[in-house]
Design an enzyme around this catalytic site. Structure first.
Site, PDB file in Angstrom:
ATOM      1  N   ARG A  37       1.811   2.965  -6.700  1.00  0.00           N
ATOM      2  CA  ARG A  37       0.771   3.507  -7.575  1.00  0.00           C
ATOM      3  C   ARG A  37       0.980   3.110  -9.029  1.00  0.00           C
ATOM      4  O   ARG A  37       0.281   3.588  -9.916  1.00  0.00           O
ATOM      5  CB  ARG A  37       0.737   5.033  -7.463  1.00  0.00           C
ATOM      6  CG  ARG A  37       0.446   5.545  -6.060  1.00  0.00           C
ATOM      7  CD  ARG A  37      -0.973   5.216  -5.631  1.00  0.00           C
ATOM      8  NE  ARG A  37      -1.237   5.697  -4.277  1.00  0.00           N
ATOM      9  CZ  ARG A  37      -2.362   5.439  -3.615  1.00  0.00           C
ATOM     10  NH1 ARG A  37      -3.312   4.719  -4.177  1.00  0.00           N
ATOM     11  NH2 ARG A  37      -2.539   5.898  -2.386  1.00  0.00           N
ATOM     12  N   HIS A  67       4.734  -5.441   0.940  1.00  0.00           N
ATOM     13  CA  HIS A  67       3.366  -5.036   0.618  1.00  0.00           C
ATOM     14  C   HIS A  67       3.222  -4.874  -0.886  1.00  0.00           C
ATOM     15  O   HIS A  67       4.006  -4.173  -1.528  1.00  0.00           O
ATOM     16  CB  HIS A  67       3.038  -3.718   1.322  1.00  0.00           C
ATOM     17  CG  HIS A  67       1.575  -3.429   1.468  1.00  0.00           C
ATOM     18  ND1 HIS A  67       0.709  -3.383   0.392  1.00  0.00           N
ATOM     19  CD2 HIS A  67       0.812  -3.172   2.564  1.00  0.00           C
ATOM     20  CE1 HIS A  67      -0.514  -3.108   0.824  1.00  0.00           C
ATOM     21  NE2 HIS A  67      -0.473  -2.986   2.141  1.00  0.00           N
ATOM     22  N   TYR A  70      -0.872  -0.845  -4.542  1.00  0.00           N
ATOM     23  CA  TYR A  70      -2.314  -0.596  -4.433  1.00  0.00           C
ATOM     24  C   TYR A  70      -3.050  -0.806  -5.760  1.00  0.00           C
ATOM     25  O   TYR A  70      -4.255  -1.055  -5.770  1.00  0.00           O
ATOM     26  CB  TYR A  70      -2.562   0.839  -3.964  1.00  0.00           C
ATOM     27  CG  TYR A  70      -2.093   1.133  -2.563  1.00  0.00           C
ATOM     28  CD1 TYR A  70      -2.377   0.280  -1.502  1.00  0.00           C
ATOM     29  CD2 TYR A  70      -1.351   2.284  -2.298  1.00  0.00           C
ATOM     30  CE1 TYR A  70      -1.945   0.557  -0.217  1.00  0.00           C
ATOM     31  CE2 TYR A  70      -0.915   2.575  -1.018  1.00  0.00           C
ATOM     32  CZ  TYR A  70      -1.217   1.708   0.019  1.00  0.00           C
ATOM     33  OH  TYR A  70      -0.794   1.992   1.288  1.00  0.00           O
ATOM     34  N   HIS A 107      -3.881  -6.309  -0.463  1.00  0.00           N
ATOM     35  CA  HIS A 107      -5.303  -6.033  -0.330  1.00  0.00           C
ATOM     36  C   HIS A 107      -6.037  -6.997  -1.260  1.00  0.00           C
ATOM     37  O   HIS A 107      -5.718  -7.039  -2.458  1.00  0.00           O
ATOM     38  CB  HIS A 107      -5.608  -4.597  -0.735  1.00  0.00           C
ATOM     39  CG  HIS A 107      -5.011  -3.573   0.181  1.00  0.00           C
ATOM     40  ND1 HIS A 107      -5.234  -2.213   0.018  1.00  0.00           N
ATOM     41  CD2 HIS A 107      -4.211  -3.683   1.270  1.00  0.00           C
ATOM     42  CE1 HIS A 107      -4.599  -1.550   0.963  1.00  0.00           C
ATOM     43  NE2 HIS A 107      -3.965  -2.420   1.727  1.00  0.00           N
ATOM     44  N   GLU A 142      -5.090  -9.007   3.691  1.00  0.00           N
ATOM     45  CA  GLU A 142      -5.241  -7.924   4.664  1.00  0.00           C
ATOM     46  C   GLU A 142      -6.718  -7.676   4.970  1.00  0.00           C
ATOM     47  O   GLU A 142      -7.555  -7.681   4.067  1.00  0.00           O
ATOM     48  CB  GLU A 142      -4.595  -6.639   4.146  1.00  0.00           C
ATOM     49  CG  GLU A 142      -4.635  -5.497   5.148  1.00  0.00           C
ATOM     50  CD  GLU A 142      -3.790  -4.311   4.733  1.00  0.00           C
ATOM     51  OE1 GLU A 142      -4.059  -3.203   5.231  1.00  0.00           O
ATOM     52  OE2 GLU A 142      -2.857  -4.489   3.915  1.00  0.00           O
ATOM     53  N   ASP A 176      -5.295  -5.215  10.206  1.00  0.00           N
ATOM     54  CA  ASP A 176      -5.042  -3.780  10.301  1.00  0.00           C
ATOM     55  C   ASP A 176      -6.007  -3.201  11.331  1.00  0.00           C
ATOM     56  O   ASP A 176      -7.224  -3.297  11.171  1.00  0.00           O
ATOM     57  CB  ASP A 176      -5.251  -3.118   8.933  1.00  0.00           C
ATOM     58  CG  ASP A 176      -4.862  -1.655   8.920  1.00  0.00           C
ATOM     59  OD1 ASP A 176      -5.411  -0.888   9.733  1.00  0.00           O
ATOM     60  OD2 ASP A 176      -4.021  -1.266   8.090  1.00  0.00           O
ATOM     61  N   HIS A 179      -8.394  -0.609   9.894  1.00  0.00           N
ATOM     62  CA  HIS A 179      -9.355  -1.208   8.968  1.00  0.00           C
ATOM     63  C   HIS A 179     -10.448  -1.994   9.692  1.00  0.00           C
ATOM     64  O   HIS A 179     -11.635  -1.845   9.372  1.00  0.00           O
ATOM     65  CB  HIS A 179      -8.640  -2.144   7.989  1.00  0.00           C
ATOM     66  CG  HIS A 179      -7.735  -1.445   7.039  1.00  0.00           C
ATOM     67  ND1 HIS A 179      -6.989  -2.127   6.100  1.00  0.00           N
ATOM     68  CD2 HIS A 179      -7.431  -0.140   6.882  1.00  0.00           C
ATOM     69  CE1 HIS A 179      -6.280  -1.268   5.393  1.00  0.00           C
ATOM     70  NE2 HIS A 179      -6.519  -0.051   5.855  1.00  0.00           N
ATOM     71  N   HIS A 211      -0.933  -4.571  11.224  1.00  0.00           N
ATOM     72  CA  HIS A 211      -0.712  -3.170  10.900  1.00  0.00           C
ATOM     73  C   HIS A 211      -1.268  -2.360  12.064  1.00  0.00           C
ATOM     74  O   HIS A 211      -2.476  -2.383  12.316  1.00  0.00           O
ATOM     75  CB  HIS A 211      -1.452  -2.782   9.617  1.00  0.00           C
ATOM     76  CG  HIS A 211      -0.761  -3.219   8.370  1.00  0.00           C
ATOM     77  ND1 HIS A 211      -1.433  -3.339   7.161  1.00  0.00           N
ATOM     78  CD2 HIS A 211       0.525  -3.554   8.117  1.00  0.00           C
ATOM     79  CE1 HIS A 211      -0.570  -3.718   6.237  1.00  0.00           C
ATOM     80  NE2 HIS A 211       0.622  -3.861   6.799  1.00  0.00           N
ATOM     81  N   ASP A 224     -11.263   4.011   6.038  1.00  0.00           N
ATOM     82  CA  ASP A 224      -9.851   3.669   5.846  1.00  0.00           C
ATOM     83  C   ASP A 224      -8.964   4.906   5.803  1.00  0.00           C
ATOM     84  O   ASP A 224      -8.308   5.197   4.802  1.00  0.00           O
ATOM     85  CB  ASP A 224      -9.674   2.842   4.567  1.00  0.00           C
ATOM     86  CG  ASP A 224      -8.229   2.377   4.369  1.00  0.00           C
ATOM     87  OD1 ASP A 224      -7.424   2.536   5.310  1.00  0.00           O
ATOM     88  OD2 ASP A 224      -7.907   1.869   3.283  1.00  0.00           O
ATOM     89  N   HIS A 226      -5.938   6.378   8.126  1.00  0.00           N
ATOM     90  CA  HIS A 226      -5.057   6.149   9.265  1.00  0.00           C
ATOM     91  C   HIS A 226      -4.747   7.450   9.994  1.00  0.00           C
ATOM     92  O   HIS A 226      -4.699   8.519   9.383  1.00  0.00           O
ATOM     93  CB  HIS A 226      -3.745   5.521   8.797  1.00  0.00           C
ATOM     94  CG  HIS A 226      -3.917   4.193   8.129  1.00  0.00           C
ATOM     95  ND1 HIS A 226      -2.845   3.435   7.717  1.00  0.00           N
ATOM     96  CD2 HIS A 226      -5.025   3.473   7.810  1.00  0.00           C
ATOM     97  CE1 HIS A 226      -3.284   2.311   7.163  1.00  0.00           C
ATOM     98  NE2 HIS A 226      -4.605   2.324   7.199  1.00  0.00           N
ATOM     99  N   GLU A 256       1.772   2.091   9.985  1.00  0.00           N
ATOM    100  CA  GLU A 256       1.502   2.733   8.694  1.00  0.00           C
ATOM    101  C   GLU A 256       0.855   4.097   8.934  1.00  0.00           C
ATOM    102  O   GLU A 256       0.012   4.539   8.161  1.00  0.00           O
ATOM    103  CB  GLU A 256       0.557   1.884   7.854  1.00  0.00           C
ATOM    104  CG  GLU A 256       1.084   0.551   7.415  1.00  0.00           C
ATOM    105  CD  GLU A 256       0.066  -0.207   6.598  1.00  0.00           C
ATOM    106  OE1 GLU A 256       0.432  -0.760   5.561  1.00  0.00           O
ATOM    107  OE2 GLU A 256      -1.119  -0.250   7.002  1.00  0.00           O
TER     108      GLU A 256
END
Length: 278
Positions: A37, A67, A70, A107, A142, A176, A179, A211, A224, A226, A256
């Site tokens: 973040r 990864h 974000y 992403h 992704e 994913d 996704h 993923h 989105d 999970h 994830e």
């Protein structure tokens, strides 16, 4: 080999992640390259990396999946945010060169009302700048669920980014399961057809990682969110078909799902029980 693992916290370093992975029955794992973040990153600990590499070889680990955070957006409307994303990826890729078997996943970004065509061009331009600095680490786009102004909600958008990227040999895709289902691809009822479409548009040779996530929402919801394996709309049976599909079974799978370590251990054991002999 069935490569199965989960997302682990990188706060204590590579060796600690490796030990955690082994303890829960994983032989691959994913981690954030830095604060997911924010933008802060720990100083490299070369001794920790050396210890991990020895442990990884001893355990027979498969490829790691790094990864990106974000907050990174290569096609942001503000130039300073795009530049932050470029520099973040450049720094991350430089650091990852110390690992012999790692993939870098991100992403693609959100075009923020600029339109998907503009977003695609900005992403590709950034990749051309980033990859011009050299290196060997594969970079994965992704597949996205399509919430808001996300780029990468269709296979065609991913293909368009690849087409505009000069060093195509370093570009791959991370699929994913949550996704793609949320974006409208029916991997529950028509997995063969979805993979045939992916092959036709992108090329299965570019699919490098999966993923493995259940979804809280129905197909084409663009949400989105999970879910734990077997508790969502894809279900255990649907995800078992993914891990056993002849065109997917040799890829590494990374969970994830919303879990702590004990939950991941249960899911890894559950999925190993669903794995069929090849």
């Amino acid at each position: 080999m069935f490569w199965i693992g989960c997302h682990l916290s990188s706060a204590k370093g590579y060796f600690a992640m490796g030990r955690q992975a082994a303890e829960i029955g994983a032989n691959v794992f994913q981690f954030f390259t830095r604060n997911p973040r924010g933008g802060s990153v720990k100083a490299l600990d070369l001794a920790d990396i050396e210890a991990f590499l020895a442990f990884s070889q001893e355990q027979g680990f498969g490829p790691l999946l790094a990864h990106a955070p974000y907050t990174m957006n290569l096609c942001a409307a503000k130039p300073e945010l795009r530049e932050f994303a470029r520099q973040t990826i450049k720094e991350d890729l430089t650091r990852l060169e110390l690992l012999p078997d790692v993939l870098f996943n991100f992403h693609p970004g959100s075009h923020v009302k600029q339109g998907s065509e503009t977003g695609i061009t900005l992403i590709a331009d950034a990749l051309n700048d980033i990859l011009s600095e050299g290196g060997k680490t594969p970079v994965l786009l992704e597949t996205m669920a399509g919430k808001g102004s996300e780029v990468g909600r269709t296979f065609e958008e991913l293909r368009a980014i690849i087409d505009k990227t000069e060093q195509k040999e370093r570009i791959g895709v991370c699929l994913d399961t949550c996704h793609v289902y949320d974006s409208g691809y029916d991997i529950l009822q028509d997995l063969d057809d979805v993979l045939a479409e992916f092959d036709s548009v992108v090329g299965l040779e570019r699919l490098r990682a999966i993923h493995l996530n259940d979804s809280k929402n129905p197909i084409a919801s663009h949400k989105d969110r999970h879910e734990k394996i077997g508790d969502g709309t894809l279900g255990l049976e649907g995800l078992a078909r993914v891990i056993n599909h002849p065109k997917l079974r040799d890829l590494p799978f990374y969970l994830e799902t919303p879990n702590e370590l004990d939950g991941y251990a249960r899911e890894i054991a559950l999925l190993r029980g669903q794995r069929k002999e090849g």
